[in-house]
Design an enzyme around this catalytic site. Sequence first.
Site, PDB file in Angstrom:
ATOM      1  N   GLY A 106      67.540 -12.213   4.159  1.00 53.47           N
ATOM      2  CA  GLY A 106      68.193 -12.966   3.098  1.00 53.47           C
ATOM      3  C   GLY A 106      68.867 -12.087   2.071  1.00 53.47           C
ATOM      4  O   GLY A 106      69.499 -12.583   1.137  1.00 53.47           O
ATOM      5  N   HIS A 107      68.725 -10.751   2.239  1.00 55.89           N
ATOM      6  CA  HIS A 107      69.317  -9.788   1.298  1.00 55.89           C
ATOM      7  C   HIS A 107      70.413  -8.955   1.960  1.00 55.89           C
ATOM      8  O   HIS A 107      70.699  -7.844   1.523  1.00 55.89           O
ATOM      9  CB  HIS A 107      68.235  -8.844   0.770  1.00 55.89           C
ATOM     10  CG  HIS A 107      67.154  -9.529  -0.004  1.00 55.89           C
ATOM     11  ND1 HIS A 107      67.390 -10.176  -1.192  1.00 55.89           N
ATOM     12  CD2 HIS A 107      65.827  -9.671   0.244  1.00 55.89           C
ATOM     13  CE1 HIS A 107      66.256 -10.678  -1.656  1.00 55.89           C
ATOM     14  NE2 HIS A 107      65.287 -10.403  -0.795  1.00 55.89           N
ATOM     15  N   ASP A 158      55.180  -7.514   0.163  1.00 53.88           N
ATOM     16  CA  ASP A 158      55.473  -6.229   0.804  1.00 53.88           C
ATOM     17  C   ASP A 158      54.329  -5.239   0.599  1.00 53.88           C
ATOM     18  O   ASP A 158      53.939  -4.512   1.517  1.00 53.88           O
ATOM     19  CB  ASP A 158      56.765  -5.641   0.241  1.00 53.88           C
ATOM     20  CG  ASP A 158      57.965  -6.539   0.449  1.00 53.88           C
ATOM     21  OD1 ASP A 158      57.974  -7.633  -0.142  1.00 53.88           O
ATOM     22  OD2 ASP A 158      58.889  -6.153   1.194  1.00 53.88           O
ATOM     23  N   GLY A 206      61.749  -8.798   3.470  1.00 56.04           N
ATOM     24  CA  GLY A 206      62.286 -10.084   3.858  1.00 56.04           C
ATOM     25  C   GLY A 206      63.774 -10.029   4.152  1.00 56.04           C
ATOM     26  O   GLY A 206      64.498  -9.178   3.632  1.00 56.04           O
ATOM     27  N   HIS A 259      64.470 -12.303  -6.506  1.00 55.63           N
ATOM     28  CA  HIS A 259      63.980 -13.578  -5.987  1.00 55.63           C
ATOM     29  C   HIS A 259      63.972 -14.620  -7.096  1.00 55.63           C
ATOM     30  O   HIS A 259      63.203 -15.580  -7.054  1.00 55.63           O
ATOM     31  CB  HIS A 259      62.581 -13.420  -5.389  1.00 55.63           C
ATOM     32  CG  HIS A 259      62.500 -12.373  -4.332  1.00 55.63           C
ATOM     33  ND1 HIS A 259      61.951 -11.132  -4.570  1.00 55.63           N
ATOM     34  CD2 HIS A 259      62.940 -12.347  -3.056  1.00 55.63           C
ATOM     35  CE1 HIS A 259      62.049 -10.402  -3.477  1.00 55.63           C
ATOM     36  NE2 HIS A 259      62.643 -11.112  -2.545  1.00 55.63           N
TER      37      HIS A 259
END
Length: 330
Positions: free
Chosen positions: A55-56, A109, A53, A218
């Site tokens: 956002g990291h 994932d 994802g 998360h």
Amino acid sequence: MKKFINDPSNLTKELLEGLALSNKDIIEYVDGELIVNKKLKDADRVTIVTLGGTGHEPALSGFVGEGMLDISVPGDIFAAPGPQPCIKAIKMADKGKGVLFVVLNHAGDMLTGNLTMKALKKEGIKVAKVVTQEDISNAPRENGDDRRGLVGCVPLYKIAGAAAASGKSLEEVAEIAQKFADNMATIAVATRGATHPTTGEPIAVLGEDDMEIGMGQHGEGGGGRMPLKTADETAQIMSDALIKDLSLVSGEKVLVVINGSGATTLMEQLIVFRKVHNYLAEKGIEVVANVVGEVLTVQEQAGFQMMFARMDDEMLGYWNAPCNTPYFKK
């Protein structure tokens, strides 16, 4: 939530466009799905693909380039992509020598990774999968399959990328990557949770004077909530946990990563690294390589991840090999 964004539904597309435009000499954004090494077309070697994802940032796509990743398959914010773009990426990456597929151990994932491998097996594509799962806070070492993947994926990209660049076979690159994965451990600490940029909602909430050792990237709980401690106290607690997990002893060499989670200053990270370096030296453990800075963030979460990896001359050679990516160069 105060963020300089536009329509939240366009976040992923816009951040990836920005990444590619700001690094035109290294990467390209292909078909609105993939971040690709511009020199992939000339690769006469094993190639490396990962997924995860967004956002990291800068992880994961910021480590595409020479000597690390060849293609990153990004999902939406904190969400894994589906298998179809992963299948597409691995086929694109395959230059006849095989593809290493690196997957972090998170539910989405792993589901995508397993479906991708199943589909590629039917098509006869030569691919090997390595899973990073080094978070010591949510499972003991003997239950490693239950451990989350944290920042350790990034140095693994470097080790595997250098092994591939040296001409190793797919089997050899996968073995080297797995050896590194088996000898790394990470633990995180948070003092404040992040907000999800598409909703504005917090993904974790801590008390004003609390910190949590073991929080996932998360907002997953780590079971180590306690009153806020000093940098030295926190560094020692976390170092002791990693030393124990890896069974490190005097005379060994390690790579240390202090990875800021998004809202912890470099000042704080350097103070922590100073304590870790000196504490390990007291125990006869030599820090032979290090990274201090933001490598894999969680939006504006305050805290950091600490990773130790056991190093030998072979691993150190791969670590010191040249690379050129948007956010890591040697």
